[in-house]
Design a protein around this motif. Structure first.
Motif, mmCIF file in Angstrom:
data_model
loop_
_atom_site.group_PDB
_atom_site.id
_atom_site.type_symbol
_atom_site.label_atom_id
_atom_site.label_comp_id
_atom_site.label_asym_id
_atom_site.label_seq_id
_atom_site.Cartn_x
_atom_site.Cartn_y
_atom_site.Cartn_z
ATOM 1 N N ARG A 1 86.320 62.725 18.163
ATOM 2 C CA ARG A 1 84.938 63.187 18.073
ATOM 3 C C ARG A 1 84.061 62.148 17.387
ATOM 4 N NH1 ARG A 1 82.340 65.666 13.837
ATOM 5 N NH2 ARG A 1 80.502 66.957 14.334
ATOM 6 N N ARG A 2 84.540 61.570 16.301
ATOM 7 C CA ARG A 2 83.702 60.625 15.561
ATOM 8 C C ARG A 2 83.403 59.377 16.394
ATOM 9 N NH1 ARG A 2 87.793 58.616 10.740
ATOM 10 N NH2 ARG A 2 89.271 57.433 12.030
ATOM 11 N N THR B 1 79.270 67.801 20.214
ATOM 12 C CA THR B 1 80.563 68.451 19.995
ATOM 13 C C THR B 1 80.804 69.533 21.046
ATOM 14 O OG1 THR B 1 80.478 68.004 17.618
ATOM 15 C CG2 THR B 1 81.949 69.768 18.351
ATOM 16 N N SER C 1 79.589 58.289 17.409
ATOM 17 C CA SER C 1 79.116 56.942 17.090
ATOM 18 C C SER C 1 78.606 56.219 18.325
ATOM 19 C CB SER C 1 80.249 56.144 16.433
ATOM 20 O OG SER C 1 79.851 54.808 16.205
#
Length: 314
Positions: free
Chosen positions: A104-105, A129, A109
């Motif tokens: 997810r990160r 998300t 980004s």
């Protein structure tokens, strides 16, 4: 009444739909129904006479609990997306390029970076998300992760009766990779007693095939003694990039939403305040989870035969 087919009914509605069906069956069995009897049965069901007549007609003609009003959850429409289409197009492109199983990160980004370069406002983290969760839920092919069995915990968003209160069932789940097939799970309704690691280990052994290939078991969040009990491989150092349960199962097993951070979840008491939702018995929770796991697995590729690593092959 336990024998009626509730497969198309939201599990949180099972108790209420059983109650409605019992009353409707009793009413429809009356040889000569009168306005007085209709009024009495409408009061028992807690609805107006016109509504009750409509329910009785639906039940007489179809006899499918899923067709009764209140059998399914109704989610309020989401507010209109005020973002320019270019913003969500960027997010979709990133998810397609990096893959639904990307962290997810990393997705967040990259979306922000591309939006900045394009001069458009990035979607919120929550929007991205949700888009990522939808992409993962629709993925019906094997992932690119290395073969293994991941064991980790979460909770099911189902209100369950336990010792006079209402709780969310806690789960310990074993997922086989790269297919994302759930090979076993254990449940606990007691907030002081976690799901049984020993029982899950037995279920994993029962699912094994002596002629299968060895698969390591990874249980990163279990204690040392529990890892030993389940036969988990303890990896040296802190390897990165390994899949998490959130990546593999979010947002749901079948149609049952999952909770991965209990502290941020809606309480079980709040769930039962929703119209037509009732706390479930342990038996109903187990049946709902079994049904959800079967639905989840039916959408995945067939897993290869395995034996837990360390056991001799045939």
């Amino acid at each position: 009444m336990e024998g009626i087919d509730l497969s198309g009914v939201d599990p949180t509605r099972w108790p209420e739909i059983r109650r409605r069906v019992a009353i409707l069956d009793e009413y429809c069995a009356i040889p000569e129904r009168t306005q007085r009897s209709r009024r009495a049965f409408a009061r028992r069901l807690g609805v107006g006479e016109a509504h009750f007549s409509s329910l009785a007609q639906i039940w007489r003609e179809r006899r499918d609990p899923a067709d009764l009003p209140g059998a399914r959850a109704h989610h309020p429409p989401k507010p209109a997306n005020r973002l320019p289409a270019a913003s969500t197009d960027v997010a979709r492109a990133v998810i397609a390029d990096l893959g639904a199983m990307a962290r997810r990160r990393d997705i967040l980004s990259e979306v922000r970076s591309r939006c900045e370069n394009a001069g458009v406002m990035p979607p919120s983290a929550a929007t991205i998300t949700n888009m990522l969760a939808a992409a993962r839920a629709s993925l019906d092919e094997a992932t690119t992760f290395d073969p293994e069995i991941l064991v980790d915990s979460c909770a099911a968003k189902l209100p369950a009766r336990h010792r006079g209160g209402v709780v969310l069932p806690r789960l310990l789940v074993a997922v086989q990779l790269p297919e994302r097939v759930i090979i076993a799970y254990e449940m606990s309704l007691d907030t002081t007693v976690p799901p049984s690691v020993e029982s899950l280990a037995a279920s994993i052994r029962a699912a094994a095939d002596p002629s299968g290939r060895p698969l390591r078991i990874r249980a990163p969040h279990l204690g040392v003694s529990e890892q030993a009990l389940i036969g988990a491989t303890v990896l040296r150092g802190k390897p990165t990039g390994l899949p998490t349960l959130t990546q593999l199962l979010a947002p749901a097993i079948g149609d049952i939403p999952l909770v991965f951070q209990i502290s941020r979840a809606i309480s079980a008491d709040a769930l039962v305040r929703i119209r037509n939702v009732s706390p479930l018995s342990r038996r109903d929770v187990q049946a709902a989870l079994d049904q959800a796991v079967a639905t989840h697995n039916s959408r995945r590729p067939a897993p290869v035969a395995f034996i837990p690593a360390g056991q001799p092959a045939a």
